[in-house]
Design an enzyme around this catalytic site. Structure first.
Site, PDB file in Angstrom:
ATOM      1  N   GLN A   1       2.271  -1.980   5.777  1.00 57.87           N
ATOM      2  CA  GLN A   1       2.490  -0.599   6.233  1.00 57.87           C
ATOM      3  C   GLN A   1       2.916  -0.570   7.708  1.00 57.87           C
ATOM      4  OE1 GLN A   1      -0.696   2.493   5.402  1.00 57.87           O
ATOM      5  NE2 GLN A   1       0.810   2.697   3.774  1.00 57.87           N
ATOM      6  N   PHE A   2       2.338  -1.455   8.491  1.00 56.95           N
ATOM      7  CA  PHE A   2       2.737  -1.635   9.889  1.00 56.95           C
ATOM      8  C   PHE A   2       2.746  -3.139  10.159  1.00 56.95           C
ATOM      9  CE2 PHE A   2       1.239   2.676   9.877  1.00 56.95           C
ATOM     10  CZ  PHE A   2       2.012   3.334  10.818  1.00 56.95           C
TER      11      PHE A   2
ATOM     12  N   GLU B   1       0.838  -1.202   0.000  1.00 57.52           N
ATOM     13  CA  GLU B   1       0.000   0.000   0.000  1.00 57.52           C
ATOM     14  C   GLU B   1       0.872   1.251   0.000  1.00 57.52           C
ATOM     15  OE1 GLU B   1      -2.257  -0.922   3.505  1.00 57.52           O
ATOM     16  OE2 GLU B   1      -2.969  -2.757   2.566  1.00 57.52           O
TER      17      GLU B   1
ATOM     18  N   GLU C   1      -4.476  -7.021   2.109  1.00 59.10           N
ATOM     19  CA  GLU C   1      -3.257  -7.753   2.469  1.00 59.10           C
ATOM     20  C   GLU C   1      -3.356  -9.239   2.130  1.00 59.10           C
ATOM     21  OE1 GLU C   1      -4.580  -5.424   4.358  1.00 59.10           O
ATOM     22  OE2 GLU C   1      -2.992  -4.036   4.947  1.00 59.10           O
TER      23      GLU C   1
ATOM     24  N   ASP D   1       1.757  -4.537  12.615  1.00 57.86           N
ATOM     25  CA  ASP D   1       0.472  -4.873  13.251  1.00 57.86           C
ATOM     26  C   ASP D   1      -0.510  -5.444  12.232  1.00 57.86           C
ATOM     27  OD1 ASP D   1       0.667  -2.794  15.946  1.00 57.86           O
ATOM     28  OD2 ASP D   1       1.834  -2.307  14.162  1.00 57.86           O
ATOM     29  N   PHE D   2      -0.358  -5.044  10.965  1.00 61.96           N
ATOM     30  CA  PHE D   2      -1.318  -5.465   9.936  1.00 61.96           C
ATOM     31  C   PHE D   2      -0.990  -6.846   9.358  1.00 61.96           C
ATOM     32  CE2 PHE D   2      -1.847  -0.677   8.757  1.00 61.96           C
ATOM     33  CZ  PHE D   2      -2.459  -0.446   9.981  1.00 61.96           C
TER      34      PHE D   2
ATOM     35  N   HIS E   1      -0.261   0.323  16.062  1.00 61.64           N
ATOM     36  CA  HIS E   1       0.873   0.776  15.252  1.00 61.64           C
ATOM     37  C   HIS E   1       2.174   0.686  16.026  1.00 61.64           C
ATOM     38  CE1 HIS E   1      -2.524   2.626  13.132  1.00 61.64           C
ATOM     39  NE2 HIS E   1      -1.755   2.720  12.067  1.00 61.64           N
TER      40      HIS E   1
END
Lengths: 311, 325
Positions: free
Chosen positions: B84-85, B31, B62, B87-88, B129
């Site tokens: 992007q993080f 992303e 994702e 966490d994702f 995040h």
């Protein structure tokens, strides 16, 4: 003729596999695609050598059509050496990448984007390739189905998704999970072309999937082929499908894809009872030989397990 | 090759560019990685140099784009996926831990896939995040896990990850992106192996990695004034783990503290402590200690976050207690 052979071979392999399971020879569990063979055979016959398929639980016939031998299938069922997964995985979890299939994972329909990725990578290196991903109506409710259709449409990726309307997700009937009469309407939401066909007629399936595959190959983007079929057996051999109304089964029994093929063949190529008998004998012979091979085969090497975790 | 002193995030960007120049089967997707240059600027300039076919902006999908990257890797491409993080990563979990990680074991197919995942807290990112999810992946056979603590390693290990034939999760440390600088280092022959001794010492072994390594080094510097001589080991690669370097150090020091920003519960520290007790019990003069985040979600408000994550003072306390046990 080819389609008839594959339909009968797939049926015979799965019937024999189930028998071996019920005899306690096949470990774990056993799943078959009875009633849905025309979908798997018709779709697989629409593929070319550089195409790639992601068959799921009801699509064992795809493996046969693309070159997994019956002996390899039985070795796989039995967890023996010489199957495509070398005993690391069993039942219908298999693939032979060198012959155009990617081993499925149980999480559905996670293989759709993977197949798309293979076809895209081949296309990037100048090899024309289309991915044919299979998916049940049940799995079409999962997030990755929708993510993948959207991504495929945005990328104009060479992906054909064959959605098998077989009426059940394990023990739950489609009335519980499908709010629309035709899943193909969802394709419009992603700007994709869609086809809706009789999944028990191998010729219809073949013709719709061929059209979708050729459109994808020509760079026209992904397609969705919805095939109306029916899961004649329970989810697995352990499932007596008590939740299925008897009239429903009887109604679909009369539309059996092998019978449908034979009626067509009799009508279109004057298929004779003698030819039918010869086909059935040939298939029985091949399956018997394959079972013998697999029963005699050794189990895979245990010492190799730790070494095969990493490339 | 070398182009001088760069920040951690510049090192990543340069390593990506170098890998892409050397091998046209290396692509970047995720992303905002294209025109936007990435949320943390790690892919800035790549879109201009390599074009939209190799630096690919994806929808927020994702599961689909990670699955597609697995497929590309199966065909021999070298996709580098940016989450992007970190966490994702949960949104792409199946493609990583079930499809990619098990593919070689199940079917002898290499999956040369790199997942870049910015991890670590310390900047008021809140519960979604700031996480350090490495332990989620360390229990999955078939994945390699890398956490660079320096700019040199950010470039060297990213190059090695891209050249590795296996799926690699590359946990970048957000708190280090612009805070640490080092020599850009790229070596085709680099492999994902081996811990580094960042400070030699004789009294106690401090095992650490990632952002926490800098706090551990600071603590070691302070404690030397108290007469405690720390040996600080930076693991660099968590899977496969270089346990030999740890064991050799502990045989010398007889004391060990493991420091990471991740929770101590069921984590890297727990694993190392267990192995030390199993294999080196008679070498130990003190219980093996762990320092990590307190076991609650990482809170947003700065004083609350500071009270959650390990810092130099908590590390010093643990090292002092272990050294004087």
């Amino acid at each position: 003729m080819d389609a008839g052979y594959w339909l009968h071979l797939a049926r015979a392999v799965e019937e024999a596999g189930k028998r071996l399971y019920l005899q306690g020879r096949v470990p774990g569990s056993f799943y078959d695609g009875r009633g849905q063979e025309a979908t798997a055979v018709g779709a697989a016959l629409a593929m070319l050598a550089a195409d790639v398929a992601c068959p799921l639980i009801r699509d064992m016939a795809v493996h046969l059509v693309l070159g997994v031998t019956p002996a390899e299938m039985f070795r796989h069922y039995l967890g023996k050496a010489g199957g495509p997964m070398e005993g690391r995985d069993g039942n219908i979890h298999l693939g032979a990448f060198d012959r155009g299939t990617i081993p499925m994972i149980s999480h559905l329909p996670e293989m759709l984007p993977v197949g798309m990725g293979v076809a895209l990578a081949r296309k990037r290196r100048g090899v024309e390739s289309v991915a044919v991903g299979f998916c049940g109506d049940g799995a079409s409710c999962g997030g990755v189905f929708h993510e993948t259709l959207n991504l495929a449409a945005v990328w104009r990726a060479p992906l054909v998704v064959v959605v098998e309307r077989n009426g059940y997700a394990y023990m739950t009937s489609e009335a519980t999970y499908l709010p629309v009469a035709e899943l193909s309407v969802r394709a419009a939401g992603y700007g994709m072309r869609a086809w809706s066909v009789d999944g028990n007629d191998v010729v219809e399936v073949h013709s719709a999937v061929s059209e979708a595959v050729e459109a994808a190959r020509a760079g026209e983007g992904p397609g969705l082929v919805e095939v109306f079929t029916y899961r004649m057996h329970g989810h697995g051999a352990h499932d007596a499908q008590k939740y299925v109304p008897a009239p429903e089964l009887e109604q679909w029994q009369s539309r059996d894809p092998l019978t449908r093929w034979r009626e067509r063949a009799e009508h279109e190529i004057r298929w004779s009872p003698a030819q039918q008998a010869e086909l059935e004998r040939r298939v029985s012979r091949e399956v018997a030989a394959a079972i013998e091979d697999a029963l005699d085969a050794p189990y895979p090497d245990i010492d190799d397990l730790a070494q095969s975790v990493f490339a | 090759m070398s182009t001088g002193v760069v920040t951690y995030v510049e090192a990543i960007r340069l390593a990506l560019a170098e890998a892409m120049r050397q091998n046209d089967r290396v692509i970047v997707l995720g992303e905002d990685v294209g025109v936007g240059g990435g949320a943390f600027r790690a892919t800035e300039g790549l879109h201009a140099e390599f074009g939209p076919d190799r630096v690919i902006d994806t929808p927020i999908s994702e599961a689909a784009f990670t699955g597609a990257a697995v497929g590309m890797a199966l065909d021999g491409m070298r996709p580098v996926v940016e989450f992007q993080f970190s966490d994702f990563l949960t949104s792409g979990m199946n493609a990583i831990v079930n499809t990619a990680a098990k593919m070689h074991f199940r079917h002898r197919l290499p999956v040369p896939l790199v997942i870049r995942a910015p991890a670590a807290g310390g900047f008021a990112g809140g519960p979604f995040h700031s996480q350090n999810p490495e332990a989620w992946f360390l229990r999955t056979p078939g994945l390699k896990v890398v956490v660079p603590a320096t700019a040199e390693d950010a470039s060297l290990l990213l190059g090695a990850a891209i050249n590795d034939p296996n799926p690699v999760i590359f946990f970048e440390q957000k708190s280090l992106y612009t805070r640490v600088k080092g020599q850009f280092t790229y070596d085709d022959r680099a492999t994902l192996a081996g811990a580094a001794i960042r400070r030699a010492g004789t009294d106690i072994t401090v095992v650490t990695y990632g952002a926490a390594m800098h706090f551990a080094l600071e603590a070691a510097g302070n404690l030397s004034g108290e007469g405690i001589d720390c040996e600080v080991i930076d693991l660099r690669v968590l899977a496969p783990l270089d346990f030999r370097t740890i064991a050799e150090s502990v045989e010398k020091t007889a004391r060990c503290v493991i420091v990471h920003e991740d929770y101590p519960n069921y984590g890297v520290g727990a694993e190392i402590a267990a192995r030390l007790v199993q294999r080196h019990f008679f070498h130990l003069d003190a219980p093996v200690m762990r320092v990590g985040a307190n076991f609650w979600p990482i809170p947003f408000s700065p004083p609350l976050e500071a009270a959650t994550l390990p810092d130099t003072s908590r590390i010093s306390d643990a090292v002092r207690a272990t050294a004087t046990f």
